[in-house]
Every structure is written in C-alpha cells, then in structure tokens.
Design a protein around this motif. Structure first.
Motif, PDB file in Angstrom:
ATOM      1  N   GLU A  12      -4.942   0.108  -3.960  1.00 11.28           N
ATOM      2  CA  GLU A  12      -3.998  -0.977  -4.052  1.00 11.28           C
ATOM      3  C   GLU A  12      -4.433  -2.114  -2.666  1.00 11.28           C
ATOM      4  OE1 GLU A  12      -1.557  -2.550  -5.594  1.00 11.28           O
ATOM      5  OE2 GLU A  12      -1.149  -3.781  -3.878  1.00 11.28           O
ATOM      6  N   ALA A  13      -4.998  -1.364  -1.610  1.00  8.74           N
ATOM      7  CA  ALA A  13      -5.236  -2.107  -0.399  1.00  8.74           C
ATOM      8  C   ALA A  13      -6.489  -2.992  -1.003  1.00  8.74           C
ATOM      9  CB  ALA A  13      -5.843  -0.922   0.675  1.00  8.74           C
ATOM     10  N   SER A  39      -9.053  -1.809   8.635  1.00  7.83           N
ATOM     11  CA  SER A  39      -8.656  -3.049   8.332  1.00  7.83           C
ATOM     12  C   SER A  39      -7.261  -2.986   7.643  1.00  7.83           C
ATOM     13  CB  SER A  39      -9.798  -3.350   7.114  1.00  7.83           C
ATOM     14  OG  SER A  39     -11.020  -3.227   7.698  1.00  7.83           O
ATOM     15  N   TYR A  40      -6.777  -2.053   7.202  1.00  6.84           N
ATOM     16  CA  TYR A  40      -5.418  -1.884   6.704  1.00  6.84           C
ATOM     17  C   TYR A  40      -4.529  -1.244   7.279  1.00  6.84           C
ATOM     18  CZ  TYR A  40      -7.983  -3.954   2.771  1.00  6.84           C
ATOM     19  OH  TYR A  40      -9.110  -4.780   1.879  1.00  6.84           O
ATOM     20  N   SER A  41      -4.766  -0.916   8.697  1.00  5.21           N
ATOM     21  CA  SER A  41      -4.148  -0.078   9.335  1.00  5.21           C
ATOM     22  C   SER A  41      -3.535   1.077   8.545  1.00  5.21           C
ATOM     23  CB  SER A  41      -2.811  -0.784   9.927  1.00  5.21           C
ATOM     24  OG  SER A  41      -2.125  -0.305  10.773  1.00  5.21           O
ATOM     25  N   MET A  42      -4.616   1.876   8.113  1.00  4.00           N
ATOM     26  CA  MET A  42      -4.400   3.226   7.383  1.00  4.00           C
ATOM     27  C   MET A  42      -5.085   4.487   8.018  1.00  4.00           C
ATOM     28  SD  MET A  42      -4.919   1.761   3.610  1.00  4.00           S
ATOM     29  CE  MET A  42      -4.836   3.303   2.809  1.00  4.00           C
ATOM     30  N   THR A  43      -5.076   4.557   9.362  1.00  8.78           N
ATOM     31  CA  THR A  43      -5.836   5.418  10.095  1.00  8.78           C
ATOM     32  C   THR A  43      -5.322   7.014   9.635  1.00  8.78           C
ATOM     33  OG1 THR A  43      -4.104   5.229  12.064  1.00  8.78           O
ATOM     34  CG2 THR A  43      -6.378   4.396  12.389  1.00  8.78           C
ATOM     35  N   GLY A  44      -4.010   7.378   9.427  1.00 11.43           N
ATOM     36  CA  GLY A  44      -4.054   8.716   9.060  1.00 11.43           C
ATOM     37  C   GLY A  44      -4.130   8.944   7.611  1.00 11.43           C
ATOM     38  N   ILE A  76       0.869  -1.175  -0.069  1.00 10.41           N
ATOM     39  CA  ILE A  76       0.212   0.075   0.030  1.00 10.41           C
ATOM     40  C   ILE A  76       0.753   1.344   0.094  1.00 10.41           C
ATOM     41  CG2 ILE A  76      -1.856   1.313   1.385  1.00 10.41           C
ATOM     42  CD1 ILE A  76      -2.802  -1.511   2.285  1.00 10.41           C
ATOM     43  N   CYS A  77       1.944   1.025   0.742  1.00  9.99           N
ATOM     44  CA  CYS A  77       2.867   2.329   0.888  1.00  9.99           C
ATOM     45  C   CYS A  77       3.470   2.850  -0.347  1.00  9.99           C
ATOM     46  CB  CYS A  77       3.960   2.386   1.851  1.00  9.99           C
ATOM     47  SG  CYS A  77       3.143   2.132   3.616  1.00  9.99           S
ATOM     48  N   GLU A  78       3.953   1.371  -1.031  1.00 14.55           N
ATOM     49  CA  GLU A  78       4.484   1.600  -2.305  1.00 14.55           C
ATOM     50  C   GLU A  78       3.525   2.155  -3.397  1.00 14.55           C
ATOM     51  OE1 GLU A  78       5.995  -2.486  -2.634  1.00 14.55           O
ATOM     52  OE2 GLU A  78       7.439  -2.130  -1.128  1.00 14.55           O
ATOM     53  N   ALA A  79       2.493   1.900  -3.254  1.00 10.69           N
ATOM     54  CA  ALA A  79       1.496   2.265  -4.582  1.00 10.69           C
ATOM     55  C   ALA A  79       1.598   3.997  -4.064  1.00 10.69           C
ATOM     56  CB  ALA A  79       0.127   1.801  -4.197  1.00 10.69           C
TER      57      ALA A  79
END
Ligand code: GLU
Length: 399
Positions: A282-283, A240-245, A50-53
């Motif tokens: 991506e996620a 779900s994807y640890s993407m709070t920020g 996800i970070c790479e996307a």
C-alpha cells in the motif's frame, strides 16, 4: 571445551544510535524532559492508508508464511517503483524483500563476501556498515571524506584504496550522517572505477525520498549496463513512510545474487512479516501525499536547524541536501573548559549534554568522525527549538 563465546560476535559493538535513543526514552519515562536528537526515526505516525492495509491483511487472514524472499505482489510493486522513481529496470526474480534495511545489507554481504574480502567504506558512514561487513567475515577499509570535500569521497580515493582483495564499495546517498548527495557526474566517475576494478557497488538508497530544494538523488545502477550488473541497490520503507517498526527493506540486484540472498534468508528468518508486506504494498502503490507532507516538514526543520546551528558559538555544519540529519563540527569545543574541566572528547561532550542539559545527541566516533556530532531533525519543531536553546546555553558556559 570451555563455555566460551564466539569471538566474532563478541567483537560487535552495540549500536550507539539505538542505545542513546533508548537512554533518552528511559529518562523521559522517569519524567525527565529530555530532547532526543538521537535515532533517525520520524516522529510522524505511519500514514492511515498504510495502517488500514495492515488491518485488512489481518482481517483477511494474510497471517501465514509467504515466499521467503517476499510476495510476488510486493516484488512487482518494488520493480515498478525502481522503474518509475529510479530509472532502473529489475524483474521480480531480482528483488528480495527483507526485514528492514539492516537485514538487506546483512543478506548482501553474506551473499558476496568470502573471508578476508575487503569492503571500502567512506567516512563519515552509518555505524552499522562496518559491523555488518565484519559479521560476514569481510574487512572494512575506510577512506575519509573531509568537510572541505562536502563529506563526499572522490573516484580517485576509491581507486587508490582498491587492492587485489577489494570486493565492494558502499555508496550511501543521501548520506547518513552528512545529508550530502552525490551528483550524477560524481557517480559516473565512481561507476567507472567500479567497472575498471571489477568490484560491486552496494548502493544504500534508504533516504532517496528525503531530498530537499532542487537536489536530485541519482541511482548509480541507472547509469549504464556495466554498473547495473555490479550494483546491488538497497532501500526500504522505514524512513520515507515513517514505518521504522514495520521492518521492510528490499534489494534489486542480479538474479544470481538475489537467489543466494533468498536462500540465506530462507534459513535465517523465513519470510518478512506478511502483514508488513501488505502494508508496504500500500505504501508503494497508494497515495504519496503523506510522503510529500512529511518532506515539507523535514525541509522546514532542516532550514531552521541549519540557521540556528550556524549562529551558535563554536559549532558549524554544512547544509544537508537530504536525509534528516545535521552533521555538526564540534572540533572547536574539544579544547574548551566546562566547569573547570576540559571537554576533551566527543563522547564526553555527549555525556555532558545529556546529563547536564537533558539533550541526547549522537557522538560520531562510531561514524568515523571523532570531532562531530549528529543531530536528527526527525523530531518536532518545538523539540528542535528547545534542544538547540539548551545546546546554546551549554556553549555559552564554555571558556
Ligand atoms: N538508521 C537510523 C539511525 O542512523 C536508525 C538507528 C539505527 O539503526 O542506527 O539513526
């Protein structure tokens, strides 16, 4: 004209989940070893793919405005996810991508409420629901789900709370803070009431992936056409994807509601962050392995935490079926004394725990339950063990 402020805005209570979490962080930065059972924020890094996307999005110059209600690419991915995971069929023009779950809820209530419209909210509830409803000129109407009913309201309770002004009912399954999940049968009964009363169901499914054992999360909109038309299904990537920020949420609704929400959003925030939309794509479409791994770890923590809390004096909890919270009944503590003074109320209990034991917990007054605290298990097992040891030391000192 005096320099007064908006009465509506002034009446908003700041989010205690966020302020308690900030307080724990501040103490940690001062070198104090605080265990934070506060905000529901996974401790895992956002998965690498996800970070790479997101990095690719920046490198490719995907850094400009997108359509206000989100990119077509991401809307299509959300439609696929709704179809495959939830059994709900939406087209891209029924989807609005927003800046997170709270923003989606804000859009929803801005889109459906007129001043004085009532919204039924079952307690225990996530503390932001009433505030978001009030900001949209709605009136929250609370109904209570007792521990004996597994903190879930019945269709009969919803029916009894309906008046000529009722516009919507908020469903949150898996539930924050109780972790309880409504069964298909319970949802069918609720759907019947919503159809009979001709009200909207706002179904907040943000914890849909965080479901343990053999439990199954059912989306109310998937039950039949009549409830599908009345439901606004709301979810997001944060939990779900640890993407709070990263702040990406989304809704599925009728085209009419989506259009109104899109217009509102176009004036409020323009589009959700372009880079975060690429990451969200991506996620949703990439490998789900990291989601499974995180879930397995949450499951282990839940089991441990539930067992430990069951052994600690004066407190108890039901075993959560989903999300990552333990909703702990502390009613027996309130009449006990600590260092010669009665504990008295849950806010004081939380104060004692943070000040004397360096443990941050959420007192659930703002969640509609004055005799419960919420403990998040979105923190490491070591922290959980340490925090529960401290809570146990505290309860051992009560007389
Ligand atoms: N929804 C999470 C919680 O309940 C995050 C904090 C918040 O926004 O309230 O802890």
């Amino acid at each position: 004209m005096a320099l007064t402020l908006s009465k509506k805005a002034q009446a908003v209570k700041p989010s205690s989940t966020l302020s308690i979490t900030a307080k724990a962080k501040e103490l940690r930065e001062k070198g104090i070893d605080v265990v934070g059972f506060g905000a529901g924020e996974p401790d895992f890094n956002t998965p690498d793919n996800i970070c790479e996307a997101a990095i690719r999005a920046i490198q490719n110059g995907f850094t400009k405005y997108t359509p206000a209600s989100g990119t077509l690419e991401l809307k299509k991915a959300v439609c696929d996810k709704f179809e495959k995971f939830n059994g709900i069929s939406y087209q891209p023009d029924q989807i609005v991508i927003s800046n997170g779950g709270k923003h989606s809820l804000t859009n929803i209530f801005q889109a459906i409420l007129n001043p004085g419209d009532e919204v039924i909210i079952p307690a225990p509830y996530w503390l932001s629901y009433p505030e978001i409803v009030k900001l949209a000129d709605g009136v929250p109407v609370f109904i209570r789900a007792e521990k004996e009913q597994n903190y879930k309201v019945t269709a009969e309770q919803i029916d009894a709370a309906c008046t000529g002004k009722t516009k919507a009912f908020i469903l949150n399954s898996p539930n924050n803070p109780s972790g309880m999940i409504y069964t298909r049968e319970e949802l069918e009964a609720i759907a019947k009431v919503a159809v009979k009363r001709d009200i909207y169901v706002v179904s907040d499914e943000i914890y849909e992936n965080l479901v343990y054992d053999k439990e199954k999360q059912v989306s109310i909109a998937s039950l039949n056409d009549e409830i599908y038309r009345r439901t606004i299904t709301c979810s997001g990537l944060a939990k779900s994807y640890s993407m709070t920020g990263w702040r990406i949420g989304y809704t599925g609704s009728s085209k009419e509601i989506a259009k109104v929400m899109g217009s509102v959003q176009s004036h409020q925030t323009s589009n959700p962050n372009s880079i975060a939309q690429k990451a969200a794509y991506e996620a949703l479409t990439g490998s789900q392995d990291s989601v499974c791994a995180m879930n397995q770890e949450f499951n282990n923590r839940r089991d441990y935490m539930y067992e430990r809390v069951s052994e600690i004096k004066y407190i108890s909890a039901l075993k959560p079926q989903g999300a990552f919270y333990l909703f702990v009944d502390i009613s027996e503590i309130l009449d006990k004394e600590y260092k010669g003074a009665k504990v008295g109320d849950v806010t004081n209990l939380a104060k004692l725990l943070i000040e004397e034991y360096n443990v941050a917990v959420i007192p659930c007054v703002d969640f509609g339950f004055c005799d419960h605290i919420r403990l998040s298990y979105a923190i490491s097992m070591d922290q959980i063990k340490k925090g529960l040891d401290r809570i146990e030391d505290f309860t051992n000192k009560l007389v």
